[in-house]
Design an enzyme around this catalytic site. Structure first.
Site, short mmCIF file in Angstrom:
data_model
loop_
_atom_site.label_atom_id
_atom_site.label_comp_id
_atom_site.label_asym_id
_atom_site.label_seq_id
_atom_site.Cartn_x
_atom_site.Cartn_y
_atom_site.Cartn_z
N GLY A 134 -15.65 -12.57 -17.43
CA GLY A 134 -14.72 -11.98 -16.47
C GLY A 134 -15.46 -10.92 -15.68
N ARG A 247 -13.35 -6.48 -1.17
CA ARG A 247 -12.61 -5.41 -1.87
C ARG A 247 -11.79 -4.59 -0.89
NH1 ARG A 247 -17.20 -4.35 -6.54
NH2 ARG A 247 -16.46 -6.08 -7.83
N ARG A 272 21.90 7.60 -0.61
CA ARG A 272 22.42 7.82 -1.96
C ARG A 272 22.75 9.30 -2.17
NH1 ARG A 272 24.82 5.43 -6.21
NH2 ARG A 272 24.20 6.35 -8.18
N THR A 318 -24.42 -3.53 1.85
CA THR A 318 -24.77 -2.12 1.69
C THR A 318 -23.56 -1.22 1.44
OG1 THR A 318 -24.77 -1.91 4.06
CG2 THR A 318 -26.92 -2.14 2.99
N GLU A 370 -10.64 -9.17 -8.26
CA GLU A 370 -11.75 -8.68 -7.42
C GLU A 370 -12.41 -7.44 -8.02
OE1 GLU A 370 -13.14 -11.05 -5.73
OE2 GLU A 370 -13.76 -9.49 -4.32
#
Ligand SMILES: Cc1cc2nc3c(=O)[nH]c(=O)nc-3n(C[C@H](O)[C@H](O)[C@H](O)COP(=O)(O)OP(=O)(O)OC[C@H]3O[C@@H](n4cnc5c(N)ncnc54)[C@H](O)[C@@H]3O)c2cc1C
Length: 561
Positions: A134, A247, A272, A318, A370
C-alpha cells in the site's frame, strides 16, 4: 500544461458543470445513489461525452483536449467535490490512470492514449496498490515476464493482484504496475484482455458512488508497445513525477468537500433558533464549529493556489513536497470541517437527509488515497529536514524574514504572526537536530504537521497581501474580499504560531531534548511571549469572519448566551 484556459472559459466550464449537476446529480440523486450503493456509470460517461466534455480540461490541446493548467484543474476538482466525491473519484481515476502515460509515455503512447481519452471518453483505472503493497509500493509482487523472439522483446506476460482500484470493475483501460526484469514498470491493458479480472465492488464507508474493486492479471499478454515509456524500471519514478499534480487534485477534493459541508451548516445556523436567537448569533457555536474551519480551509486554498501556479513552470517531479503539504492540509481541514458541520446541525446532522453526514463519510477517503496523511507527514518532514540541515538552520528563518519584510510593507495580513511560527519552527528543528530527536519517527512525523501549518500560514498571508494589492491571479477564487482574507489569515497565523510553539516544545521536551537549566532560554528562542501577544485581536477577527459568513457585514455579532 502551459497557458491554460482563460478566466471566461474556466467560468463557463464550471457553470456548465453546475447546471449538469442540477439536472443529473442533484442532492436528492446523490443521496439515493449513496443509499443504494450505486455507481452512476452513465453519468460518468456523459460527463466525459460530447455534451459536457469535462475530461478535456485535463488533456493537452495537441491531443484534442482543452489544455487546462493546474489552476484550472484545482478549480474543477473543487467544484466536482462539492457535487459528489464518489463521482469525482471516478473522474480522477482516469487521470491518475493515464498520468504515467502523460508524463512518462513515449510520444506515440501519449498521442495514442490521450487522444483516445479525449475523443472516446475512455475511463481508466490506476492499478498500483496491492494487498501487501500500500504505502510501500516498492513491496509490490506483480510481475511482468518478457516474451522474446529472435532476441527482441515482443510482449510481456503480466501476473498479480491489485487492491482497492477505483473504476476497477468499470474501466475501459487499466494501467498496471508490475515488476519487469528491469524493475517496476507501468503497462497498459485494455478491458477484455484474456486473463484480466476484477472483483466485486467493495462495500465502503463513503464515496459509494465510486466503484472500487480488486483487479488481477492471470497470464495477461500485452505487446511490448504497452510498456509505458518503452524502458523497464521507470514505474516508481513515473508515479513520483506526477505526485505534485495528482495530490493537488485530491487536495482540491478536501477543500471542496469541506466547504460543501460548511455551506450547509451556515444557512442552517441562520434559520435554527435556539436559546432565543438563531444559532448563527451564538459565538460559542460559530467560533467553534464554523469560523476556525473556514480559516483552515482558506489556508489550504492559499497553499493549493500557490502550488498550482508554481507547477506551471516547475520541472516535473520537483513540487512533491508542496503537493504533499497541500493534500495534507486540505484533506485534514475538509474532514474536520465536515465533522464540525454534523455537530453544527445537531440531530439533523446525524441523519442522512441533511447530507453533511454523507459528505463526512465521503471526504474521509481523501486522507487515505493518493498517500495517507501519515505518508504526507513523512514526505514533508524528510524533505524540509534536509533543507534545514543543508542551510544550517536558515531555511525557515529566511522564510520568516521574507514575511517580516511583507509585514513592514503591509501590516495586518497576518504576515508578522506567520513569521513567528516559522522562526519558532526553525528553533524547534534545530533543537531536534542537536538532541538527535528525529531518530524517533513520532517526532519526524509530528514535525511534518508543524511544517505544513507554518508554511501555509505564510502562504495565506501572502495571498491576503495580493488580495489587498488587487494582484490575485485572474482565475483565483474570490469568495472573500481582501479585509476578510486578512482576518482569516490573522486567525490561522495565530493558530499556527501557537501550535508550532507549544507542540514543538512538547516534542523536544518530550524527547528529553531540553535540560531544565536550558528551558527558559529555549522558551525565549521559541518566542513564546511574542506568540502569546499575537493572540490579541483574535475574537474581533473571528467576529468579523462570522459576520461575513452569515451575511451581517458591518453589524456587531450579538454575544447572546
Ligand atoms: C476507496 C479507495 C480507492 C482507492 N483507489 C486506488 C486506485 O485507484 N489505485 C490504487 O493504486 N490505489 C487505490 N487505493 C489504495 C490507496 O492508495 C491505499 O489504500 C493507500 O495508499 C494506503 O495503503 P494501504 O491501504 O495498504 O494502507 P497501509 O499502507 O497498510 O497503511 C495503514 C496505516 O499505516 C500507516 N502507515 C503506513 N506506512 C507507514 C510508515 N512507514 N510509518 C508510519 N505509518 C505508516 C498509514 O498511514 C495508515 O494509517 C484506494 C483505496 C481506497 C480505500
Amino acid at each position: 500544461m502551459a497557458g491554460g484556459l482563460d478566466k471566461e472559459t474556466l467560468e463557463a466550464i464550471l457553470d456548465a458543470l453546475k447546471q449538469f449537476a442540477e439536472r443529473r446529480l442533484s442532492p436528492e440523486t446523490v443521496l439515493e445513489l449513496d443509499a443504494r450503493d450505486e455507481v452512476p456509470v452513465d453519468v460518468l460517461r456523459e460527463m466525459c461525452g460530447p455534451d459536457l466534455g469535462i475530461h478535456l480540461l485535463f488533456i493537452p490541446e495537441e491531443f484534442h483536449g482543452m489544455g487546462g493548467d493546474a489552476t484550472d484543474v484545482y478549480r474543477l476538482c473543487e467544484q466536482l467535490a462539492r457535487i459528489d466525491l464518489g463521482v469525482a473519484t471516478g473522474l480522477l481515476a482516469t487521470f491518475l490512470g493515464s498520468d504515467p502515460i502523460a508524463f512518462g509515455g513515449t510520444p506515440e503512447q501519449r498521442a495514442q492514449w490521450l487522444t483516445r481519452i479525449a475523443d472516446e471518453g475512455l475511463l481508466f483505472a490506476y492499478g498500483a496498490t496491492e494487498p501487501q503493497a500500500g504505502s510501500d509500493l516498492g513491496a509490490l509482487k506483480s510481475t511482468a515476464t518478457r516474451v522474446e523472439e529472435d532476441g527482441t522483446i515482443v510482449a510481456y506476460v503480466l501476473n498479480g493482484r491489485k487492491q482497492w482500484i477505483s473504476n476497477g470493475g468499470i474501466a475501459d483501460v487499466y494501467t498496471f504496475l508490475a515488476n519487469a526484469p528491469g524493475g517496476p514498470s507501468w503497462f497498459v491493458i485494455e478491458k477484455g484482455a484474456q486473463g484480466l479480472g476484477s472483483g466485486k465492488a467493495e462495500d465502503k464507508h463513503g464515496i459509494r458512488a465510486s466503484n472500487t474493486a480488486a483487479v488481477w492479471c492471470e497470464d495477461v499478454r500485452v505487446g511490448a508497445d504497452r510498456l509505458v515509456g518503452g524502458v523497464e524500471g521507470q514505474g516508481l519514478l513515473q508515479a513520483q513525477l506526477v505526485f505534485g499534480y495528482t495530490r493537488l487534485m485530491v487536495a482540491a477534493f478536501g477543500l471542496g468537500a469541506g466547504w460543501a459541508a460548511l455551506d450547509r451548516a451556515i444557512p442552517f445556523a441562520l434559520d435554527r433558533v435556539q436559546g432565543g436567537a438563531p444559532l448563527s448569533e451564538k459565538q460559542g457555536y460559530t467560533h467553534k464549529l464554523i469560523v476556525p474551519h473556514a480559516a483552515r480551509l482558506e489556508a489550504a486554498r492559499a497553499f493549493i493556489e500557490e502550488t498550482a501556479v508554481r507547477l506551471e513552470t516547475a520541472p516535473e517531479g520537483t513540487l512533491n513536497t508542496e503537493g504533499a503539504i497541500a493534500k495534507y492540509l486540505a484533506t485534514e481541514a475538509g474532514n474536520a470541517a465536515a465533522e464540525a458541520s454534523i455537530q453544527a446541525l445537531g440531530g439533523y446532522g446525524y441523519t442522512r437527509e441533511y447530507v453533511v453526514e454523507k459528505i463526512k463519510r465521503d471526504v474521509r477517503i481523501t486522507m487515505i488515497y493518493e498517500g495517507t496523511s501519515e505518508i504526507m507527514e513523512m514526505t514533508i518532514s524528510r524533505d524540509r529536514w534536509q533543507q534545514h540541515i543543508k542551510t544550517r538552520g536558515a531555511y525557515y528563518h529566511e522564510q520568516a524574514r521574507t514575511l517580516e519584510t511583507l509585514a513592514a510593507r503591509r501590516p495586518g495580513v497576518g504576515a508578522e504572526t506567520a513569521a513567528l511560527a516559522l522562526h519558532a519552527l526553525a528553533e524547534v528543528l534545530e533543537r531536534a537536530r542537536t538532541a538527535r530527536l528525529t531518530r524517533n519517527q513520532h517526532v519526524l512525523l509530528r514535525l511534518g504537521e508543524l511544517m505544513a501549518y507554518a508554511e501555509s500560514a505564510g502562504s495565506l498571508a501572502q495571498r491576503a497581501d495580493r488580495a489587498a494589492a488587487g494582484t490575485l491571479g485572474p482565475k483565483a477564487d474570490t469568495r472573500f474580499d481582501a479585509a476578510t482574507l486578512a482576518a482569516l489569515s490573522r486567525i490561522f497565523a495565530r493558530e499556527a504560531a501557537l501550535k508550532v510553539a507549544t507542540e514543538g516544545t512538547r516534542l523536544v521536551c518530550g524527547g528529553d531534548g531540553v535540560p531544565d537549566a536550558e528551558l527558559a532560554a529555549f522558551e525565549a528562542k521559541i518566542g513564546f511571549a511574542a506568540v502569546h501577544r499575537a493572540q490579541r485581536g483574535l475574537l474581533t477577527d473571528m467576529d468579523h469572519v462570522a459576520d461575513v459568513l452569515f451575511g451581517r457585514v458591518g453589524t456587531a455579532l450579538r454575544q447572546s448566551a
